[in-house]
Design a protein around this motif. Structure first.
Motif, short mmCIF file in Angstrom:
data_model
loop_
_atom_site.label_atom_id
_atom_site.label_comp_id
_atom_site.label_asym_id
_atom_site.label_seq_id
_atom_site.Cartn_x
_atom_site.Cartn_y
_atom_site.Cartn_z
N SER A 104 30.58 39.43 35.62
CA SER A 104 31.69 38.97 36.46
C SER A 104 32.78 40.03 36.55
CB SER A 104 32.26 37.66 35.89
OG SER A 104 33.38 37.22 36.64
N ASP A 129 34.00 41.95 39.98
CA ASP A 129 35.41 41.89 40.40
C ASP A 129 36.12 43.23 40.26
OD1 ASP A 129 35.05 39.23 40.95
OD2 ASP A 129 35.81 38.54 39.01
N ASN A 130 35.35 44.28 39.91
CA ASN A 130 35.91 45.63 39.75
C ASN A 130 36.99 45.67 38.66
OD1 ASN A 130 35.93 48.37 40.40
ND2 ASN A 130 37.63 48.14 41.84
N GLU A 131 36.77 44.90 37.61
CA GLU A 131 37.73 44.86 36.51
C GLU A 131 37.20 45.55 35.25
OE1 GLU A 131 38.53 40.76 35.94
OE2 GLU A 131 39.80 40.56 37.74
#
Length: 342
Positions: free
Chosen positions: A66, A70-72
């Motif tokens: 996830s 979400d590019n986190e």
């Protein structure tokens, strides 16, 4: 290690899709898995019963996936570690890596085992803390495989610890992780691991899993836990990378390494054992292949994908899978553009 879970689930799905395309009725998930287990019973295949993960961006595969989506899943400036010029370095820290109460518990237990004089570095403590979380999670799942009657089989414990750790630290870490797993019901005298001489050999994850593969052809004979852990979150590691000109910086070493940490593990069993316990939610792992280039891909002037293609074809042939059936290839490119192009 967890890439094996993601990849093989796609392979199993591809096999089921091929059966459905031939006109068979769409099977239920449990029936599809049972059929896959039946097909794999005569080949060197391992069943993945459970996975566990501790990373800077999640404590499970779902959380990490996830964060990536979400590019986190990104590194950040560290609040404690600095480079030779006194500037903060980019790191990927895990919130689960610092547990002073656990450190006290480990030292107390090691002292009771006759190892009171050991000294762990900051990085070693962080890696061992993350590995303990993985070992406990997989140990609790392994307890579900203990037969109601009779003697449980040997649980093969395989660890991928950093090779730079001293031998006494590696042995202490191995003994502690064995103890952590035994707290969930598996008899401590039924947990086996290689002696120090064997552990000293630099095995890759692929080589270690391959060692376990032949045991999968012996019905009901094998349960294994494989754990890898490491941490470079410490000034000692940062200074070592900087001295070797391997540390990522915004100017001189833009393609260097960013210190991080994590632990991951797999709970594996043979196909017969998986069938016996009615494990309908597990993927199958195998076959496994590995190749090494004559020289680093980073030194090549042109992108050369021949080795990757040959390896893919070799594994697909061994697994009776057409390349056109593969839905996804997952690779760690380490932020290097030539690997992405490959």
């Amino acid at each position: 290690l967890l890439l094996g879970f993601w990849k093989t689930s796609k392979v199993v799905a591809a096999k089921d899709a091929a059966v459905m395309a031939g006109g068979a009725k769409p099977p239920m998930a449990s029936a599809a898995t049972a059929a896959a287990l039946e097909t794999a019973s005569s080949s060197p295949v391992l069943a993945i019963v459970a996975t566990a993960l501790r990373s800077p961006h999640g404590s499970s595969a779902d959380e990490l996936a996830s964060a990536i989506a979400d590019n986190e899943a990104r590194a950040d400036l560290d609040k404690e570690l600095v480079d030779d010029n006194g500037f903060p370095v980019m790191t990927a820290r895990s919130d689960d890596a610092l547990d002073e109460a656990l450190q006290d518990e480990i030292m107390e237990w090691l002292s009771a085992q006759g190892m009171p004089q050991l000294r762990f570095s900051e990085e070693q403590w962080r890696a061992l803390t993350l590995a303990t979380g993985v070992a406990s999670e997989l140990g609790s799942r392994a307890g579900e495989l203990i037969p109601a009657e009779g003697t449980p089989p040997l649980l093969q414990l395989r660890l991928l610890l950093p090779q730079e750790w001293p031998a006494d630290v590696r042995r202490a870490a191995t003994m502690w992780l064995k103890h952590a797993i035994s707290q969930y019901g598996w008899p401590v005298d039924k947990i086996a691991f290689p002696e120090a001489a064997d552990q000293a050999q630099a095995l890759t994850p692929t080589a270690m899993l391959t060692q376990l593969m032949p045991a999968a052809t012996k019905p009901g004979s094998m349960v294994a836990i494989v754990i890898a852990c490491a941490s470079l979150i410490g000034q000692e590691s940062v200074d070592r990378l900087a001295a070797s000109e391997l540390l990522f910086t915004s100017s001189s070493q833009a393609r260097g390494q960013i210190p991080g940490e994590g632990a991951a593990g797999l709970l594996l069993t043979d196909v017969e054992q998986a069938r016996q316990y009615g494990l309908s939610d597990n993927a199958l792992l195998g076959p496994i292949g590995e190749r090494r280039r004559d020289s680093s891909a980073d030194e090549a002037r042109r992108v050369e994908a021949t080795v990757l293609l040959e390896l893919s074809e070799q594994i697909a042939k061994a697994g009776s899978i057409e390349l056109a059936q593969i839905d996804m290839v997952v690779a760690d490119t380490a932020h290097r553009s030539n690997r992405v192009l490959e």
